[in-house]
Every structure is written in C-alpha cells, then in structure tokens.
Write a protein that holds these residues in place. Sequence first.
Motif, mmCIF file in Angstrom:
data_model
loop_
_atom_site.group_PDB
_atom_site.id
_atom_site.type_symbol
_atom_site.label_atom_id
_atom_site.label_comp_id
_atom_site.label_asym_id
_atom_site.label_seq_id
_atom_site.Cartn_x
_atom_site.Cartn_y
_atom_site.Cartn_z
ATOM 1 N N GLY A 21 -16.053 20.273 -35.044
ATOM 2 C CA GLY A 21 -14.731 20.884 -35.225
ATOM 3 C C GLY A 21 -13.764 20.587 -34.112
ATOM 4 O O GLY A 21 -12.608 21.021 -34.141
ATOM 5 N N CYS A 22 -14.203 19.823 -33.129
ATOM 6 C CA CYS A 22 -13.368 19.550 -31.953
ATOM 7 C C CYS A 22 -12.379 18.411 -32.180
ATOM 8 O O CYS A 22 -11.289 18.406 -31.641
ATOM 9 C CB CYS A 22 -14.275 19.213 -30.767
ATOM 10 N N ALA A 23 -12.745 17.420 -32.991
ATOM 11 C CA ALA A 23 -12.047 16.133 -33.015
ATOM 12 C C ALA A 23 -10.581 16.243 -33.418
ATOM 13 O O ALA A 23 -10.206 17.020 -34.296
ATOM 14 C CB ALA A 23 -12.766 15.183 -33.959
ATOM 15 N N ARG B 208 -7.024 29.944 -36.885
ATOM 16 C CA ARG B 208 -6.139 28.805 -37.136
ATOM 17 C C ARG B 208 -6.161 27.886 -35.920
ATOM 18 O O ARG B 208 -6.091 28.343 -34.784
ATOM 19 C CB ARG B 208 -4.704 29.273 -37.401
ATOM 20 N N ARG B 209 -6.240 26.596 -36.169
ATOM 21 C CA ARG B 209 -6.117 25.617 -35.100
ATOM 22 C C ARG B 209 -4.636 25.290 -34.946
ATOM 23 O O ARG B 209 -4.009 24.743 -35.840
ATOM 24 C CB ARG B 209 -6.914 24.352 -35.448
ATOM 25 N N ILE B 210 -4.085 25.610 -33.803
ATOM 26 C CA ILE B 210 -2.663 25.367 -33.555
ATOM 27 C C ILE B 210 -2.422 23.930 -33.112
ATOM 28 O O ILE B 210 -1.480 23.271 -33.553
ATOM 29 C CB ILE B 210 -2.130 26.347 -32.495
ATOM 30 N N PHE B 211 -3.306 23.411 -32.250
ATOM 31 C CA PHE B 211 -3.043 22.100 -31.639
ATOM 32 C C PHE B 211 -4.370 21.481 -31.218
ATOM 33 O O PHE B 211 -5.254 22.174 -30.711
ATOM 34 C CB PHE B 211 -2.133 22.290 -30.418
ATOM 35 N N THR B 212 -4.512 20.183 -31.429
ATOM 36 C CA THR B 212 -5.665 19.437 -30.921
ATOM 37 C C THR B 212 -5.199 18.043 -30.506
ATOM 38 O O THR B 212 -4.474 17.384 -31.250
ATOM 39 C CB THR B 212 -6.768 19.281 -31.985
ATOM 40 N N MET B 213 -5.615 17.610 -29.311
ATOM 41 C CA MET B 213 -5.247 16.268 -28.841
ATOM 42 C C MET B 213 -6.352 15.725 -27.951
ATOM 43 O O MET B 213 -6.821 16.420 -27.040
ATOM 44 C CB MET B 213 -3.923 16.298 -28.076
ATOM 45 N N GLY B 214 -6.749 14.470 -28.203
ATOM 46 C CA GLY B 214 -7.755 13.816 -27.383
ATOM 47 C C GLY B 214 -7.198 13.392 -26.039
ATOM 48 O O GLY B 214 -6.068 12.900 -25.942
ATOM 49 N N LEU B 215 -7.987 13.573 -24.970
ATOM 50 C CA LEU B 215 -7.553 13.280 -23.608
ATOM 51 C C LEU B 215 -8.031 11.894 -23.179
ATOM 52 O O LEU B 215 -9.219 11.576 -23.319
ATOM 53 C CB LEU B 215 -8.103 14.331 -22.643
ATOM 54 N N PRO B 216 -7.147 11.059 -22.654
ATOM 55 C CA PRO B 216 -7.544 9.701 -22.265
ATOM 56 C C PRO B 216 -8.536 9.695 -21.109
ATOM 57 O O PRO B 216 -9.405 8.831 -21.032
ATOM 58 C CB PRO B 216 -6.223 9.043 -21.873
ATOM 59 N N TYR B 217 -8.376 10.653 -20.202
ATOM 60 C CA TYR B 217 -9.287 10.793 -19.069
ATOM 61 C C TYR B 217 -9.762 12.249 -19.042
ATOM 62 O O TYR B 217 -9.469 13.024 -19.943
ATOM 63 C CB TYR B 217 -8.591 10.413 -17.763
ATOM 64 N N THR B 218 -10.487 12.612 -17.996
ATOM 65 C CA THR B 218 -11.081 13.953 -17.967
ATOM 66 C C THR B 218 -10.272 14.965 -17.166
ATOM 67 O O THR B 218 -10.671 16.121 -17.067
ATOM 68 C CB THR B 218 -12.505 13.893 -17.385
ATOM 69 N N ASP C 281 -15.745 19.128 -26.575
ATOM 70 C CA ASP C 281 -16.351 17.800 -26.569
ATOM 71 C C ASP C 281 -16.704 17.457 -28.017
ATOM 72 O O ASP C 281 -17.554 18.104 -28.631
ATOM 73 C CB ASP C 281 -17.605 17.820 -25.693
ATOM 74 N N LYS C 282 -16.060 16.425 -28.561
ATOM 75 C CA LYS C 282 -16.268 16.122 -29.981
ATOM 76 C C LYS C 282 -17.666 15.578 -30.260
ATOM 77 O O LYS C 282 -18.114 15.574 -31.408
ATOM 78 C CB LYS C 282 -15.196 15.147 -30.471
ATOM 79 N N SER C 283 -18.376 15.143 -29.206
ATOM 80 C CA SER C 283 -19.758 14.707 -29.407
ATOM 81 C C SER C 283 -20.699 15.899 -29.549
ATOM 82 O O SER C 283 -21.834 15.743 -30.022
ATOM 83 C CB SER C 283 -20.222 13.822 -28.242
ATOM 84 N N GLU C 284 -20.239 17.091 -29.163
ATOM 85 C CA GLU C 284 -21.059 18.294 -29.251
ATOM 86 C C GLU C 284 -20.661 19.184 -30.421
ATOM 87 O O GLU C 284 -21.483 19.940 -30.942
ATOM 88 C CB GLU C 284 -20.935 19.106 -27.960
ATOM 89 N N TRP C 285 -19.402 19.095 -30.831
ATOM 90 C CA TRP C 285 -18.901 20.034 -31.835
ATOM 91 C C TRP C 285 -17.987 19.287 -32.805
ATOM 92 O O TRP C 285 -16.903 18.834 -32.428
ATOM 93 C CB TRP C 285 -18.141 21.175 -31.136
#
Length: 692
Positions: free
Chosen positions: A305-307, A353-363, A299-303
Amino acid sequence: MAVHHFVIFFSLTSLQFLLFNPALSLPLCTDSRAPIKPKTPLAFCSYNQSSCCDSVQDSNIQKQFESMNVSHPGCASVLKSILCSQCDPFSAELFTITTGRRQVPVLCNLTVASDSLQSNQATNNFCETVWDSCQNVSIKNSPFSPLLQGQAPPPANATSKLIDIWPSRTDFCTIAGGSSTVGSVCFTGEKVNFNGTTNNTNTFPKGMCLERIGNETYIDMVPHTDGSNRAFFANQKGQIWLATIPEIGSGALLEINESNPFLDLTDEVHFDTSTGLMSIAIHPNFTQNGRFFASFNCDKSEWPGCAGRCACNSDVNCDPSKLEQENGAQPCQYQTVVAEYNTIPSVPTGEARRIFTMGLPYTGHHGGQILFGPDDGYLYFMMGDGGGTADPQNFAQNKKSLLGKIMRFDIDNIPSQAEITRRALWGNYSIPKDNPYTEDDDVLPEIWASGLRNPWRCSFDSERSSYFMCGDIGQNEYEEVDLITKDGNYGWRVYEGPDRFVPQESPGGNTSANSIDPIFPVMGYRHSDVNKNEGSASITGGYFYRSQTDPCMYGSYLYGDLFATAMWAGIETPIGSGNFTSSNIPFTCASDSPIPCSVVPGSSLPALGYIFSFGQDTNKDILLLSNSGVYRIVAPSRCNYACAIEKTMTDATQRPTSAPSSANMLKGSCMNTIFFLVSTLVLLFLVSTDSM
C-alpha cells in the motif's frame, strides 16, 4: 560556549502595548505575494528598492494616470502618489485586502496615534491634502468614484470633481481616510516607513527557564481543538498518544499511557535513521469530525500500500535508473505519505483516505511537516529537496517538481478520480483557487512556495496569521529562518541563506541567480558561530512566544539548534516591519523542575540531547521535544532570570506542590533507554545531511 545577550528591561506600558495591540502589518502585496526588487527600474513610480510592481505594472499605472488628464500640478502630484501606492511593499495593508480590496489606499486622516508605527511620518493629514488639492479639479475616470459610497459606478470615461461627489472634506475623509493606529498603516503620499530602527516595545529576554515534565521521546505534538490542556504526541516509530499536559506549577508530569496509543501506525511507517513518522495534524473541526492526519515514510518493498509515483521522472528530466543507491535503498523505494484517519468512533479503524504519496529519489531531506492554515483551513505540507549532495537534480528550483517546496492542499473538497487524473495530482485533494499557479501549466498547482532545502518545523504566529515562519536546514554554512509568503522563492540551491552557493556537481542543471527573485532569511546563524569546535547540526524552527508565563519572552520568535547547545530569540524591529534581529539567549532548568534535569558535563547547560521540535499548547505555552524528554518554558524567576514585568506569583503557582515520586521518575526508563539510543541515531542523520 559563551552566550551573549542584552540585559534590557521594558516597562509595563510596553507589555500592555504588545498584549492588547498586536501589529497586523507585514510587507505584502495585494496579490498576497512578497515584494521584490524590480529587475528593471520603474520609470514612473519611485519604488525601486523593494516593490510590488514590475516594469509592466509601472507602465500600466502611468497610462492610467495620463488617461485622467489632470492639468492641476498639485492634484496631479497626489493622484500619482495614490496610484503608485499599489507598488508599496505594504500595499496589502494599505488596500486592506483581508477585508476586501479598496479602490484607493487608506489615506492618513484625523489624529495619528502617538505610539503608531508611522507617527514620525504621518504628521500631516494627507487625506485633507488630497481634498484641498483636488476638490475642484476635473478628473477623468477618477479613482474616488461613488463606488466608495456604494453607489452605481459612473459611466466609462466620466469626468468628475470631488466636490461633486462629496459635500465636504469631512465626508470625503470619512470614506477615503483612516488614522494610523498602532496595528495598521495608512498612506501619507510617500512610501510607508516606520519609526526609526529601534524597537521600543520588546527586548531580548535575559534567559529561558525550563522544567522537565516527561522522560519520553517525541518528534511532534499538536494541541487538541476542544480547549482542554490535552495534546497529541507522536514518536518517530509511528505511535501517537493523547496526553494531558499538567498545569504550570502543579508539580505534575505529562499524563500519558504509553501502553495505549491513540493511533499505532508502526505497520505502515518505515522507521530508520532517516525515515519514520514526521508530523501529525488534526482538522480545525476535529471535535466534530474526528479527522486526523499523519505524515510519514514507508517502504514499498515492505508494504504494497506504500507505492506511489517517483519524484524523479520525465517531467523533471530525471531518470531514476541513473540515480545511485543511498544507504542501501533503491531510488523511490521509500515514499513520503500524508494519510487521513477517522477517529470517530474513538477507536480508529485504519487509514481512511490517502491524501498524498510520492517516491523519494534519495533517503533524506524530505521535511514532512503538515499543519493547517489558521485562516484558510488548508493543509500545508513542507517538503525538502529529496536529498543527495547539494540537491544534484536541482529539484528545489524546478517548478515541475514538488521537492524543495511548500505545498497547499484543500482536503475538504476531494475531487473525482477523473479530475485527479486530468490534473495529474499526487493524491486526493483539490487545489485552492488562490494558489499561485492554478492557471500555469508549466508549474505544479500544489506549490505555495519554493527554493527550500529541508524545512524543519514551521509555524503560524497565533496572533498574526500572516507571519508564517519556517526553519530551513542549511548545507555547510548557514541555518535560516524564513518568513514564508505566497509564491516566495527562498533561493536554494542558488543561495544558501544569504550566500551564493555553487554546487560541485549538477546533473540536473543549474538555475541562474538572475532568473529568480530570492527572498533571503529574516534570521539565522552560521555553523561556526555556534560552537567553533563542534559546529552545529541543523536548525529546529520554533514559535512566536505568546504565553504570559514569561512576559519578557512575549513576542519573540524562538528557535534552536538540533545539538541543543544554543537557542535564539528573534525580535521584529520595529514590530510590523518584517525586519528581525536575533540573539543567543541563555537557558537552564529550574531547580524545582518536576523531573530533575541532567547537566551537560563541563557546562551549566541542561542536557537536552537533541531538540527534535518545539510545540505550543492550548495556553500558548512552548514545549521542547527532545530525545531526553519533554520540557516546558516557565516563569524566568524560577531560574533566577530577572524580568521586571513578571507578575507576582504565589508559591502554589510558582513551585511544584510536591516532589515527583521515584516511581514516576523511573517510569518506563528501561524501555526508553533503548529508544533514546535509536533516536540519537535518527537525528544524527540530520547532522550528516548538513555536510552533504
């Protein structure tokens, strides 16, 4: 619930066939894609039901044939069939692409094995037919060139006769031919066909016998690569343990120290009913490099490093500001992450290492499983359509979106930041050169397969790595098992399973059924077929059973429903064809289980709760991970299921040597009770999304 099954036995001879002659065949084209039905009928080659050619390739084959300028009718006929064999659904096998593509298919030669899949078809020596028909015929640009003997290629437009290149029919057939063995196919001059429709090498098992070896709840497991009986187990909160799996028949429990996790990612993982740690994987060379991988939600609102980038963006004609909140979360507040951890030294120091990050449109519908390909060593990442009612943005069919896709990464060759930016990659990985869209700017190069709703648990067959199976969660009616191939489109949301699907709303637009070549499920079930009162929840994909613990289960693909009221065994009929049939199989718990099993009230079924995942250990034994504990498939005789070919076991290996102590049985029960209740809510999310 009534469970129907076939009461069939097979002989020891059949078991030996399975154990020592695993079939390698699979409908696959020379470019590693699945065959399809041509949109326009082929005019030259007679492969129109299922083919590896389209009308353009068919026309090119015709031009190649005409350029050979062969006037002899008999020779012309066999040459045409040989050229057209690249359109055969089994052309990958005919041209042996796994060991280096041949110029001509393997021509049936010598004596065909009596138990060959093709024995009814390949009764003649086709290679000798080719020789007899063409040995004295002049062929321009002959496919039977000296290249087959490693000689220098002939000049362009050269004309030759077979007799000029090979001194005898035997020499020719030694090079161009091959016999049809049990585990292969060869070309007979006609489309590859197998013997009849009956699989006489395997039958449905009479039942599945389970033992309970742990009380804890895990969502995923992966065996250690050191050959031991250790495995990593992960829960949805983000804790990962290295545990020892007891020997079958020892009466021992899963050895795991709950107070000492191997990795603890709870500070990074957002754990809720629809989110958490989804999957773990270890590098094929883990014992040397210690590279450990986890797939989870944050959750990018909590961490901070998530975004990451939002999956709803201008590239896919999606505006996140127009998406509604879901379960109180803003669009792309939650992210899906694949991260690498260095476990050498033995105490990991955090994300390497961060391999992949993608924001989810829904939950929901974010899949999340990761696993390494057994042959290529690449990392496969299973991603759902992102959630919402019926994939409203049509992400699964949008080739500029990674939602509803299976991705394939090279994580051993990390590109520079400049290369990542230039290619607009979503993280630190390279694109394998044989990914299907490496040269197509209109399709994201990470994509390996598309058109999935929410793939929940995929696996490679440990004996036939080309068999890549995925359970894909359905919408309202159908749960499916798909045989995944390169560039395969599995239909969602144009289709739900084998049925046409019409969404109630589609702000993201629709995809025409005529514009895709869907690959339909090889197995599956309808919700109403499982339990007419309660229906079903969602599919949990499984594994091909390759252990000798239950020889009557050997070769079956096992999968189940999340509600744990039904499980299935799928059998390929015949082996190597890619055609499957499946049947419900009864299951129960052994009376001598190390931990006694509870029973569903009013039923004889063990109270498994929810089946989160299947797992496979180093010995190829299959484990079930449920919210009521860890279970393992054991010898059928322990549950009084008959299996004619089960090996005789001694009491020492058949039954636990001692009853588990009450201390072991009660270990952690208070702590686990709370977590079991939470886990129940977690998987109820999957149930609710089934009707979305």
